[in-house]
Design a protein around this motif. Sequence first.
Motif, PDB file in Angstrom:
ATOM      1  N   SER A  54      46.366 -44.012  32.869  1.00  0.00           N
ATOM      2  CA  SER A  54      46.402 -45.273  31.931  1.00  0.00           C
ATOM      3  C   SER A  54      47.703 -46.162  32.467  1.00  0.00           C
ATOM      4  O   SER A  54      47.581 -47.347  31.937  1.00  0.00           O
ATOM      5  N   CYS A  55      48.479 -45.684  33.150  1.00  0.00           N
ATOM      6  CA  CYS A  55      49.542 -46.250  33.728  1.00  0.00           C
ATOM      7  C   CYS A  55      49.496 -46.737  35.337  1.00  0.00           C
ATOM      8  O   CYS A  55      49.868 -48.007  35.583  1.00  0.00           O
ATOM      9  N   HIS A 266      48.075 -50.442  23.816  1.00  0.00           N
ATOM     10  CA  HIS A 266      48.105 -49.173  24.634  1.00  0.00           C
ATOM     11  C   HIS A 266      47.377 -47.957  24.127  1.00  0.00           C
ATOM     12  O   HIS A 266      46.838 -46.933  24.679  1.00  0.00           O
TER      13      HIS A 266
END
Length: 293
Positions: A54-55, A266
């Motif tokens: 995700s990052c 997010h």
Amino acid sequence: MRRGLYASVIALAAIAAAGLFVTRATPLEMAALDGLAGDAVAGETVFIASGCASCHAAPEAEDDAKLILAGGQRFESDFGTFIAPNVSPDPAVGIGGWTQGQFATAVKRGVSPDGRHYYPAFPYASYAFMTDQDVVDLWAYWQTLPSDATPSAPHEVGFPFNIRRAVGVWKQLYLTDSWALASADTPEIERGRYLVEALAHCSECHTPRTALGGMDRTRWLAGAPNPSGRGTIPSLTPGDLTWGVTEIAYYLQSGFTPDYDSAGGHMVAVIENFAKLPQSDRLAVAAYLKALP
């Protein structure tokens, strides 16, 4: 006169030595990993729950491309903009040249192979609670991921926040080995605590920050301003989150709230990760949130 000068020099040297000691970067004890064999299958679950892709996936990456951890996503904060680095197995620009111990030290201590502090935009304050077995399994899974030769971009952080050594003081203030929920009364709540406080690092966004950027543990999961400056991140405490256990679990699977709203920002990536975990994990997170004071 000369004696007073000597005393002042000695005092300054002592202060400098104390400062160097306090701000030192401390690696993980390698003995903790002795005898542990990594399981890539188990490591995939840790990878998903921890939100690594995700990052570290490239911006706008979709589907299998999210497993190419080329970095490049930008994360704004009050201290500057942090840019996710390339952590693919590329030996030149990624972490392909690291050892298992160096990987574990980075994840659980926030220390690089060359002995520098990582900025706490890397959520090692939460990952510090990961079990050594999970870290070893995660490393085993990492070896199966594709390499990418995209160079990492430097963080956009100005003075004085670009002084890496000062992060050692931050660690002294904010790293802890105490769970926020001290007592987990059932195995389900214990699993939920591990997911929320360690792997999924939910508190990194949902807990208010102090002026120095540390999590304010007196207001655990009580909601916080969005670091980007746009909007707020909601409270997850029982007084504010009125959903039932099954409603929370369903939201973590589908992204839909009981009042037919949907996740955004997010949180979309968080939902994608939780949807891949077993239902028992989503229910464990819900049980943990309901057990908070």
